[in-house]
Scaffold this motif. Sequence first.
Motif: not given
Length: 99
Positions: A39-54
């Motif tokens: 309904x016109x909303x994007x639910x941002x459910x998960x963010x992942x960044x590999x250890x090497x890029x944190x």
Amino acid sequence: MSDSKAISVERRDHGKHGTYVIRTPGLTSHATLTWTASEGVRHATHTFVPDELRGKGIAGRLIDALVADAREQGFRIAPECSYVVAAFQRHPEWADLRA
């Protein structure tokens, strides 16, 4: 990854769900932000960044792409993963996009 401006975000939109991806040469895993739509909303459910890029601003670039798309395409964002919730707290100028 000395030049963060050279980082490109790939957008994968599958209608009701999608992913923002940053690929890095030499790494097999990628930084991702996943979402579902309703309904016109994007639910941002998960963010992942590999250890090497944190610690390099990679997750922020993913969220910046989501916010830019929301402004351009007219959807709102429901922050559900803890990183996106924290980013919205740090950026009160995004309040108009929050669902």
